[in-house]
Design a protein around this motif. Structure first.
Motif, PDB file in Angstrom:
ATOM      1  N   LEU A 266     -58.656 -32.614 -11.703  1.00 54.81           N
ATOM      2  CA  LEU A 266     -57.792 -31.772 -10.762  1.00 54.81           C
ATOM      3  C   LEU A 266     -57.063 -30.501 -11.492  1.00 54.81           C
ATOM      4  CD1 LEU A 266     -56.845 -32.154  -7.940  1.00 54.81           C
ATOM      5  CD2 LEU A 266     -54.978 -33.764  -8.410  1.00 54.81           C
ATOM      6  N   ARG A 267     -56.831 -30.749 -12.855  1.00 53.60           N
ATOM      7  CA  ARG A 267     -56.057 -29.765 -13.510  1.00 53.60           C
ATOM      8  C   ARG A 267     -57.244 -28.601 -13.880  1.00 53.60           C
ATOM      9  NH1 ARG A 267     -52.383 -33.176 -16.984  1.00 53.60           N
ATOM     10  NH2 ARG A 267     -50.315 -32.735 -16.555  1.00 53.60           N
ATOM     11  N   SER A 268     -58.270 -29.101 -13.936  1.00 54.82           N
ATOM     12  CA  SER A 268     -59.482 -27.989 -14.340  1.00 54.82           C
ATOM     13  C   SER A 268     -59.924 -27.263 -13.242  1.00 54.82           C
ATOM     14  CB  SER A 268     -60.569 -28.594 -15.154  1.00 54.82           C
ATOM     15  OG  SER A 268     -61.100 -29.569 -14.364  1.00 54.82           O
ATOM     16  N   ASP A 269     -59.543 -27.899 -12.053  1.00 57.96           N
ATOM     17  CA  ASP A 269     -60.330 -27.112 -10.610  1.00 57.96           C
ATOM     18  C   ASP A 269     -59.190 -27.257  -9.674  1.00 57.96           C
ATOM     19  OD1 ASP A 269     -61.634 -26.088  -8.711  1.00 57.96           O
ATOM     20  OD2 ASP A 269     -63.266 -27.571  -8.797  1.00 57.96           O
ATOM     21  N   ARG A 270     -58.627 -26.279  -9.305  1.00 55.84           N
ATOM     22  CA  ARG A 270     -57.288 -26.399  -8.130  1.00 55.84           C
ATOM     23  C   ARG A 270     -58.021 -26.560  -6.727  1.00 55.84           C
ATOM     24  NH1 ARG A 270     -52.066 -25.341  -8.170  1.00 55.84           N
ATOM     25  NH2 ARG A 270     -52.170 -24.597  -6.188  1.00 55.84           N
ATOM     26  N   GLY A 271     -59.275 -26.115  -6.787  1.00 55.55           N
ATOM     27  CA  GLY A 271     -60.152 -26.243  -5.535  1.00 55.55           C
ATOM     28  C   GLY A 271     -60.079 -27.844  -5.180  1.00 55.55           C
ATOM     29  N   LEU A 272     -60.157 -28.538  -6.026  1.00 55.02           N
ATOM     30  CA  LEU A 272     -60.242 -30.111  -5.920  1.00 55.02           C
ATOM     31  C   LEU A 272     -58.919 -30.688  -5.030  1.00 55.02           C
ATOM     32  CD1 LEU A 272     -61.810 -31.504  -8.995  1.00 55.02           C
ATOM     33  CD2 LEU A 272     -62.957 -31.291  -6.902  1.00 55.02           C
ATOM     34  N   LEU A 273     -57.898 -29.816  -5.149  1.00 55.39           N
ATOM     35  CA  LEU A 273     -56.668 -30.220  -4.687  1.00 55.39           C
ATOM     36  C   LEU A 273     -56.533 -31.016  -3.080  1.00 55.39           C
ATOM     37  CD1 LEU A 273     -53.719 -30.607  -5.666  1.00 55.39           C
ATOM     38  CD2 LEU A 273     -53.130 -28.495  -4.845  1.00 55.39           C
ATOM     39  N   PRO A 274     -57.172 -30.332  -2.098  1.00 57.02           N
ATOM     40  CA  PRO A 274     -56.941 -30.877  -0.784  1.00 57.02           C
ATOM     41  C   PRO A 274     -57.811 -32.357  -0.808  1.00 57.02           C
ATOM     42  CG  PRO A 274     -57.630 -28.648  -0.829  1.00 57.02           C
ATOM     43  CD  PRO A 274     -57.814 -28.954  -2.009  1.00 57.02           C
ATOM     44  N   GLY A 275     -58.993 -32.160  -1.161  1.00 52.73           N
ATOM     45  CA  GLY A 275     -59.645 -33.542  -1.442  1.00 52.73           C
ATOM     46  C   GLY A 275     -59.057 -34.476  -2.119  1.00 52.73           C
ATOM     47  N   ALA A 276     -58.352 -34.231  -3.124  1.00 48.49           N
ATOM     48  CA  ALA A 276     -57.607 -35.230  -3.824  1.00 48.49           C
ATOM     49  C   ALA A 276     -56.390 -35.886  -3.030  1.00 48.49           C
ATOM     50  CB  ALA A 276     -56.968 -34.543  -5.217  1.00 48.49           C
ATOM     51  N   VAL A 277     -55.581 -35.030  -2.452  1.00 49.82           N
ATOM     52  CA  VAL A 277     -54.732 -35.405  -1.472  1.00 49.82           C
ATOM     53  C   VAL A 277     -55.144 -36.549  -0.608  1.00 49.82           C
ATOM     54  CG1 VAL A 277     -53.084 -34.790   0.354  1.00 49.82           C
ATOM     55  CG2 VAL A 277     -53.030 -33.392  -1.851  1.00 49.82           C
ATOM     56  N   GLU A 278     -56.335 -36.182   0.149  1.00 48.80           N
ATOM     57  CA  GLU A 278     -57.013 -37.069   1.093  1.00 48.80           C
ATOM     58  C   GLU A 278     -57.467 -38.241   0.632  1.00 48.80           C
ATOM     59  OE1 GLU A 278     -57.152 -36.297   4.368  1.00 48.80           O
ATOM     60  OE2 GLU A 278     -56.295 -34.368   3.517  1.00 48.80           O
ATOM     61  N   GLU A 279     -57.770 -38.315  -0.994  1.00 48.78           N
ATOM     62  CA  GLU A 279     -58.282 -39.418  -1.597  1.00 48.78           C
ATOM     63  C   GLU A 279     -57.121 -40.316  -1.767  1.00 48.78           C
ATOM     64  OE1 GLU A 279     -60.656 -41.311  -1.919  1.00 48.78           O
ATOM     65  OE2 GLU A 279     -60.886 -42.078  -3.955  1.00 48.78           O
ATOM     66  N   LEU A 280     -55.795 -39.623  -2.187  1.00 46.50           N
ATOM     67  CA  LEU A 280     -54.559 -40.502  -2.573  1.00 46.50           C
ATOM     68  C   LEU A 280     -54.236 -41.160  -1.345  1.00 46.50           C
ATOM     69  CD1 LEU A 280     -52.995 -37.998  -4.876  1.00 46.50           C
ATOM     70  CD2 LEU A 280     -53.683 -40.199  -5.438  1.00 46.50           C
ATOM     71  N   LEU A 281     -54.418 -40.336  -0.018  1.00 44.57           N
ATOM     72  CA  LEU A 281     -53.784 -40.996   1.152  1.00 44.57           C
ATOM     73  C   LEU A 281     -54.715 -42.148   1.599  1.00 44.57           C
ATOM     74  CD1 LEU A 281     -53.132 -37.717   3.168  1.00 44.57           C
ATOM     75  CD2 LEU A 281     -51.563 -39.470   2.737  1.00 44.57           C
ATOM     76  N   ARG A 282     -56.036 -42.050   1.223  1.00 42.17           N
ATOM     77  CA  ARG A 282     -56.961 -43.241   1.670  1.00 42.17           C
ATOM     78  C   ARG A 282     -56.447 -44.332   0.659  1.00 42.17           C
ATOM     79  NH1 ARG A 282     -60.994 -46.123  -0.558  1.00 42.17           N
ATOM     80  NH2 ARG A 282     -60.742 -44.963  -2.692  1.00 42.17           N
ATOM     81  N   HIS A 283     -56.656 -44.201  -0.736  1.00 44.33           N
ATOM     82  CA  HIS A 283     -56.408 -44.956  -1.588  1.00 44.33           C
ATOM     83  C   HIS A 283     -55.299 -45.967  -1.627  1.00 44.33           C
ATOM     84  CE1 HIS A 283     -58.257 -46.564  -5.601  1.00 44.33           C
ATOM     85  NE2 HIS A 283     -56.890 -46.325  -5.904  1.00 44.33           N
ATOM     86  N   LEU A 284     -54.169 -45.296  -1.241  1.00 45.08           N
ATOM     87  CA  LEU A 284     -52.594 -45.670  -1.334  1.00 45.08           C
ATOM     88  C   LEU A 284     -52.158 -46.346   0.015  1.00 45.08           C
ATOM     89  CD1 LEU A 284     -51.053 -42.914  -3.767  1.00 45.08           C
ATOM     90  CD2 LEU A 284     -51.810 -45.133  -4.449  1.00 45.08           C
ATOM     91  N   SER A 285     -52.664 -45.679   1.091  1.00 40.27           N
ATOM     92  CA  SER A 285     -52.348 -46.287   2.431  1.00 40.27           C
ATOM     93  C   SER A 285     -51.204 -46.666   2.835  1.00 40.27           C
ATOM     94  CB  SER A 285     -53.431 -47.186   2.868  1.00 40.27           C
ATOM     95  OG  SER A 285     -54.939 -46.775   2.706  1.00 40.27           O
TER      96      SER A 285
END
Ligand code: HEM
Length: 402
Positions: A266-285
């Motif tokens: 995530l730190r090396s590619d800010r473009g991953l940020l929106p996908g990372a947020v979706e993944e956290l929302l899924r993962h943590l529910s």
């Protein structure tokens, strides 16, 4: 409610063993008893639904009602029956639900929310300036995760942030599961009285905020809303607008720190940020238990007969960890690229504030790790104080250092 008594082992809610994963029993239920009966802590029983497709069916089919005033509507926390006597629109069906939701949709569109980006960034930066000026360890919940979304929703609604201690502690008392029915009722009464006072203030001195707009455009006699309806709507916006995102910020920070490879990506590619947020929302529910419904008619789900009037709980974490839909669901993968998780629910009640929540999470988490690259939790992660037993999962406190 069903007349049969399920065995004690089926009492509910089930507890998370690993705080960053749903209760392990969900996997067994999904595989063996995808629609299974449980005993509720408030009495009575309900059907637990664990498969992704079944969860989406419950949340989108008119056979399942969100009308909290129907006798037997399932409640998970003491005192919540009284919320259902005069429910906000989250516990109503169309067309009643649509009548209220329509008044707010324009305020939460992607276009509207994007205009809030600079303001949210400034808020987050200020909070981190103050945090960095303190001597660690610092509680990240108190210093950052809770005030950030609280300040944002206060500004949007026109609620004075100086009143945050009272509305935060009352919202927590209603949602945490740690209160008795009486304490929960007192807290809800306090929130209603507070909002009532604020409506009066906005009638006298309108500002450039959502509450003033609703008062001038929607409140009777000029508009169609009774005062108690406006009051319930705004109490819901205030509570849902801070408690949810606060839990996601603190738990999301822990999840990323626990997965350093994902944080590095995530730190090396800010473009991953929106996908990372979706993944956290899924993962943590975190809103796993919020989506309760009641069968409006005799129906069938996953081969199980459900009778009209029986309660149903569509478990969002179980759906979001369905391996048939999300392969290796236990893997937190910021490259996963999923936007079809049900962390914000599904169907007509799908989260009204989701665009705002996504933006807040993107800004809060990316700025936190950019400004404090050496951030670490000072207590073993499995010893942190988690919100077990509440309607929303999260952290009471998060001691961090850097
Ligand atoms: C990460 C943060 C959030 C999560 C995980 C979340 C989750 C959810 C879920 C699962 C629902 C559906 C409930 C159901 O179907 O019974 C919902 C509805 C709702 N949420 Fe959120 N929420 C979040 C943030 C917010 C924010 C910031 C607001 C701001 C105002 C908000 C306002 C609402 C409202 C008003 C509803 C009711 C919508 C309706 O019934 O039409 N939420 N949320």
């Amino acid at each position: 409610m069903s007349q049969t008594t399920p065995p004690d082992s089926r009492s509910f809610p089930l507890r998370r063993q690993c705080p960053l994963a749903p209760p392990p029993e969900y996997d067994r239920l999904r595989a063996q008893e995808p629609v299974s009966e449980v005993r509720l802590p408030t009495g009575g029983t309900a059907w637990l639904v664990t498969r992704y497709e079944d969860v989406r069916t419950v949340l989108s089919s008119p056979a399942f009602s969100a009308d909290g005033t129907r006798p037997g509507f399932p409640t998970l926390l003491p005192g919540h029956e009284q919320i259902l006597r005069r429910p906000p629109f989250i516990r109503m069906d169309p067309p009643q639900h649509s009548f209220y939701r329509r008044m707010l949709t324009q305020e939460f569109t992607l276009k509207r929310v994007r205009t809030m980006r600079p303001g949210i960034q400034t808020t987050v930066d200020r909070l981190l300036d103050d945090l960095l000026a303190r001597t660690p360890p610092v509680d990240l919940v108190e210093a950052f995760a809770l005030p950030a979304p609280s300040l944002v929703i206060c500004q949007l609604l026109g609620v004075p942030y100086d009143d945050h201690e009272s509305f935060q502690s009352r919202s927590k008392a209603v949602l945490s599961g740690a209160s008795t029915a009486e304490q929960s009722a007192t807290a809800l009464g306090g929130l209603r009285a507070y909002m009532d006072g604020l409506i009066t203030r906005k009638q006298r001195e309108p500002g450039d905020d959502l509450l003033s707009k609703l008062v001038s455009e929607q409140l009777e006699p000029a508009g169609e809303l009774r005062r108690d309806e406006l009051l319930m709507m705004c109490v819901m916006l205030l509570s849902a607008g801070h408690e949810t995102t606060a839990n996601m910020i603190s738990l999301g920070a822990v999840a990323l720190l626990e997965h350093p490879d994902q944080l590095a990506a995530l730190r090396s590619d800010r473009g991953l940020l929106p996908g990372a947020v979706e993944e956290l929302l899924r993962h943590l529910s975190i809103a796993d238990l919020v989506t309760t419904r009641i069968a409006a008619e005799d129906t069938e789900l996953g081969g199980t007969a459900i009778r009209a009037g029986e309660g149903v709980i569509a478990l969002l974490a179980a759906a979001n960890w369905d391996p048939g839909v999300f392969p290796e669901p236990e893997r937190l993968d910021v490259h996963r690229g999923n936007r079809h998780h049900v962390g914000f629910g599904y169907g007509v009640h799908q989260c009204l504030g989701q665009n705002l929540a996504r933006l807040e999470l993107e800004i809060a988490l990316s700025t936190l790790f950019a400004r404090i690259p050496t951030l670490r939790v000072t207590v073993p992660v499995d010893e942190l104080p988690y919100k077990h037993g509440g309607l929303l999962f999260g952290l009471h406190e998060l001691p961090v250092s850097w």
